[in-house]
Scaffold this motif. Structure first.
Motif, PDB file in Angstrom:
ATOM      1  N   GLN A  34     -55.130  80.093-108.619  1.00  0.00           N
ATOM      2  CA  GLN A  34     -53.760  80.198-108.137  1.00  0.00           C
ATOM      3  C   GLN A  34     -52.785  80.259-109.315  1.00  0.00           C
ATOM      4  O   GLN A  34     -51.809  81.014-109.318  1.00  0.00           O
ATOM      5  N   CYS A  35     -53.085  79.458-110.324  1.00  0.00           N
ATOM      6  CA  CYS A  35     -52.235  79.409-111.516  1.00  0.00           C
ATOM      7  C   CYS A  35     -52.235  80.783-112.213  1.00  0.00           C
ATOM      8  O   CYS A  35     -51.176  81.304-112.577  1.00  0.00           O
ATOM      9  N   LEU A  36     -53.415  81.379-112.350  1.00  0.00           N
ATOM     10  CA  LEU A  36     -53.488  82.700-112.985  1.00  0.00           C
ATOM     11  C   LEU A  36     -52.689  83.712-112.162  1.00  0.00           C
ATOM     12  O   LEU A  36     -51.953  84.550-112.715  1.00  0.00           O
ATOM     13  N   LEU A  57     -62.624  84.895-117.554  1.00  0.00           N
ATOM     14  CA  LEU A  57     -61.755  83.990-118.315  1.00  0.00           C
ATOM     15  C   LEU A  57     -62.227  82.541-118.164  1.00  0.00           C
ATOM     16  O   LEU A  57     -62.211  81.765-119.103  1.00  0.00           O
ATOM     17  N   VAL A  58     -62.671  82.192-116.955  1.00  0.00           N
ATOM     18  CA  VAL A  58     -63.095  80.814-116.700  1.00  0.00           C
ATOM     19  C   VAL A  58     -64.444  80.506-117.346  1.00  0.00           C
ATOM     20  O   VAL A  58     -64.668  79.406-117.844  1.00  0.00           O
ATOM     21  N   LYS A  59     -65.314  81.522-117.355  1.00  0.00           N
ATOM     22  CA  LYS A  59     -66.682  81.274-117.831  1.00  0.00           C
ATOM     23  C   LYS A  59     -66.753  81.071-119.340  1.00  0.00           C
ATOM     24  O   LYS A  59     -67.763  80.647-119.868  1.00  0.00           O
ATOM     25  N   ASP A  60     -65.661  81.397-120.018  1.00  0.00           N
ATOM     26  CA  ASP A  60     -65.638  81.295-121.464  1.00  0.00           C
ATOM     27  C   ASP A  60     -66.072  79.884-121.929  1.00  0.00           C
ATOM     28  O   ASP A  60     -65.383  78.903-121.726  1.00  0.00           O
ATOM     29  N   LEU A  85     -53.395  63.444-113.159  1.00  0.00           N
ATOM     30  CA  LEU A  85     -52.811  64.164-112.029  1.00  0.00           C
ATOM     31  C   LEU A  85     -53.456  65.527-111.900  1.00  0.00           C
ATOM     32  O   LEU A  85     -53.703  66.027-110.831  1.00  0.00           O
ATOM     33  N   MET A  86     -53.710  66.135-113.075  1.00  0.00           N
ATOM     34  CA  MET A  86     -54.223  67.495-113.043  1.00  0.00           C
ATOM     35  C   MET A  86     -55.725  67.468-113.323  1.00  0.00           C
ATOM     36  O   MET A  86     -56.138  67.191-114.437  1.00  0.00           O
ATOM     37  N   GLY A  87     -56.530  67.674-112.326  1.00  0.00           N
ATOM     38  CA  GLY A  87     -57.965  67.758-112.536  1.00  0.00           C
ATOM     39  C   GLY A  87     -58.324  69.203-112.812  1.00  0.00           C
ATOM     40  O   GLY A  87     -57.466  70.011-113.150  1.00  0.00           O
ATOM     41  N   PHE A  88     -59.604  69.502-112.631  1.00  0.00           N
ATOM     42  CA  PHE A  88     -59.998  70.887-112.871  1.00  0.00           C
ATOM     43  C   PHE A  88     -60.553  71.452-111.582  1.00  0.00           C
ATOM     44  O   PHE A  88     -61.733  71.365-111.290  1.00  0.00           O
ATOM     45  N   ASP A  89     -59.654  71.975-110.788  1.00  0.00           N
ATOM     46  CA  ASP A  89     -60.031  72.468-109.493  1.00  0.00           C
ATOM     47  C   ASP A  89     -59.957  73.998-109.571  1.00  0.00           C
ATOM     48  O   ASP A  89     -58.903  74.548-109.863  1.00  0.00           O
ATOM     49  N   LEU A  90     -61.094  74.661-109.333  1.00  0.00           N
ATOM     50  CA  LEU A  90     -61.124  76.118-109.572  1.00  0.00           C
ATOM     51  C   LEU A  90     -60.118  76.912-108.745  1.00  0.00           C
ATOM     52  O   LEU A  90     -59.402  77.745-109.298  1.00  0.00           O
ATOM     53  N   LEU A 116     -57.483  76.043-120.415  1.00  0.00           N
ATOM     54  CA  LEU A 116     -57.645  77.256-119.609  1.00  0.00           C
ATOM     55  C   LEU A 116     -56.284  77.876-119.264  1.00  0.00           C
ATOM     56  O   LEU A 116     -56.088  79.084-119.380  1.00  0.00           O
ATOM     57  N   ARG A 117     -55.333  77.032-118.893  1.00  0.00           N
ATOM     58  CA  ARG A 117     -54.004  77.561-118.510  1.00  0.00           C
ATOM     59  C   ARG A 117     -53.326  78.218-119.699  1.00  0.00           C
ATOM     60  O   ARG A 117     -52.692  79.263-119.562  1.00  0.00           O
ATOM     61  N   SER A 118     -53.476  77.603-120.875  1.00  0.00           N
ATOM     62  CA  SER A 118     -52.875  78.207-122.070  1.00  0.00           C
ATOM     63  C   SER A 118     -53.520  79.570-122.309  1.00  0.00           C
ATOM     64  O   SER A 118     -52.850  80.536-122.685  1.00  0.00           O
ATOM     65  N   LYS A 119     -54.824  79.622-122.081  1.00  0.00           N
ATOM     66  CA  LYS A 119     -55.518  80.890-122.291  1.00  0.00           C
ATOM     67  C   LYS A 119     -55.044  81.941-121.280  1.00  0.00           C
ATOM     68  O   LYS A 119     -54.744  83.083-121.648  1.00  0.00           O
ATOM     69  N   PHE A 120     -54.970  81.571-120.008  1.00  0.00           N
ATOM     70  CA  PHE A 120     -54.466  82.495-118.968  1.00  0.00           C
ATOM     71  C   PHE A 120     -53.113  83.060-119.407  1.00  0.00           C
ATOM     72  O   PHE A 120     -52.876  84.256-119.348  1.00  0.00           O
TER      73      PHE A 120
END
Ligand SMILES: Nc1nc2c(ncn2[C@@H]2O[C@H](COP(=O)(O)OP(=O)(O)OP(=O)(O)O)[C@@H](O)[C@H]2O)c(=O)[nH]1
Ligand SMILES: [Mg+2]
Length: 420
Positions: A316-318, A358-361, A306-311, A395-399
């Motif tokens: 938006q999540c951040l 954060l994303v480029k990590d 359901l959850m892909g990786f859409d930038l 990524l979300r956990s990191k945000f």
């Protein structure tokens, strides 16, 4: 990466559900805070049973139900008390608004709340605080009051007093109890009691002792008028992190139904590291549930993640996390104004504002590939949707962690300025 999800991927691909079942609850309880999580005990049991029987589609739908219920939860809070006790100030504090903000409830030294007035939370429109007319006014009739204000409509009641609770408050509490709803007594303005005591008895003044006296006095006063074992919280609307406000927050969170906890936790003001941690736990729980749902989906034929990786979605999540922790642009501007500091000085210290760094990590990609390899080693060829899903999870956990750390950092700065 979460150990349970990794074990899930490995064991589900081997159809070995016994070990997973034993680990599910202990792991879940390490994720949630002491006020509880967003899943009810009954749902936890049914998820565990579905896991035991390998019914992955049921796990997916139960998790979906939990998330949908939490996202759509509605909370109606009634705030009652005599005129001038600080109802509007309390509501404004919970809505994170200063008295002068445009959407704030009117606060004043003359009687200002004459009619029942709803105040929506500015960030969470499904949460409404009701400023109810003074119980001390001549028109107040305890027997009909609750029916008049529509008591069944509210999730719980906060009864406020700034001196002694009245017979009307006690009657109201009894009626609320009879109707099966919860109520909490809040004694406001303890800051001014302390100030007055210190002024009048400077040599013998001890804060703890004065607070205990106020507490004992409220208890005696309420038991005199027939309320048994009342729960009383001493607060100052001007200084929420002192006194009993944190205890009140915890009690309310523990006692609201599980599906309303998530929303309620998010709206509470960031008054301490503990309150920031509570928010972090609720958001982490949601990220984890989404990852578990995705992991289960990976084993259901013809289903995709359901959850892909859409930038744009991640951005938006951040943004959402920043708003939950009071680090959105508007909140930062308000803080800068309060601290009399340029906005850029505050922003300069915050790591959560730089989405791209954060994303480029690269470690995020490496971590997601490692954990998916563990899955693919047993499950067959690599699935890019699985990798994408876990990249989003990591990524979300990191945000979340970066935003929560920034919120704590900013809180330190605010405290330093307030002390200086
Ligand atoms: N020192 C102190 N003053 C407070 C506190 N809470 C409210 N006040 C002050 O008490 C006065 C009345 O506060 P309101 O929030 O308007 O009280 P209310 O219960 O809404 O009053 P009505 O609308 O008239 O029923 C205002 O001057 C507030 O600034 C508090 O915790 N400490
Ligand atoms: Mg008012």
């Amino acid at each position: 990466m979460d150990q349970f999800i990794l074990t899930f991927l490995k064991n589900a691909s081997e159809k070995n559900f016994q070990q997973l079942t034993g680990r599910f609850l202990p792991h879940y309880f390490t994720l949630i805070s002491k006020v509880g999580g967003m899943i009810s005990p009954e749902t936890l049991t049914s998820i565990q049973k579905a896991l035991q029987e390998g019914r992955l589609a049921d796990i997916v739908s139960k998790i979906q139900e939990v998330i949908t219920a939490a996202e759509n939860a509605v909370l109606e809070v009634a705030v009652i008390g005599e005129s001038g006790t600080g109802k509007s100030s309390f509501i404004n504090a919970l809505r994170g608004l200063s008295h002068t903000a445009e959407e704030a409830a009117d606060v004043g030294v003359v009687e200002t709340t004459m009619h029942k007035t709803p105040y929506q939370h500015p960030k969470y429109p499904k949460v409404t605080f009701w400023d109810l007319p003074g119980t001390g006014t001549p028109n107040f009739l305890p027997d009909t009051y609750l029916d008049k204000v529509g008591f069944e409509y509210y999730d719980f009641f906060i009864i406020i007093s700034s001196s002694r609770f009245t017979l009307n408050d006690a009657r109201l509490a009894q009626k609320i109890k009879d109707s099966g709803k919860k109520f909490y007594f809040v004694r406001t303005k303890v800051d001014s009691d302390l100030y007055n005591e210190e002024k009048t008895k400077p040599t013998t003044f001890k804060e703890d002792r004065v607070l205990q006296q106020i507490r004992d006095y409220c208890l005696a006063n309420l038991s005199d008028i027939g309320v048994s074992e009342p729960r009383i919280f001493l607060i100052s609307n001007f200084d929420l992190d002192r006194f009993d406000f944190p205890k009140l927050e915890e009690t309310l969170l523990k006692e609201v139904p599980c599906h309303k906890r998530h929303m309620f936790a998010l709206l509470l003001p960031n008054i301490s590291d503990a309150s920031i941690e509570i928010k972090r736990s609720f958001l982490q729980e949601k990220i984890w549930l989404e990852a578990l749902r995705s992991a289960a989906l990976a084993f259901i034929p013809c289903m995709t993640f359901l959850m892909g990786f859409d930038l744009p979605q991640q951005e938006q999540c951040l943004k959402g996390y920043r708003s939950y922790f009071g680090l959105d642009d508007k909140s930062i501007e308000e803080i800068a104004e309060k601290l009399d500091t340029p906005v850029q000085d505050i922003k300069g210290h915050l790591k959560c504002l730089d989405f791209w760094s954060l994303v480029k990590d690269d470690s995020i990609v490496a971590k997601s590939i490692n954990c998916v390899e563990a899955f693919c080693a047993v499950n067959g060829g690599p699935s890019s949707s699985v990798v994408q899903g876990f990249k989003a999870y990591i990524l979300r956990s990191k945000f979340l962690n970066v935003v929560a750390d920034d919120a704590k950092h900013l809180l330190r700065e605010i405290e330093t300025v307030n002390i200086a």
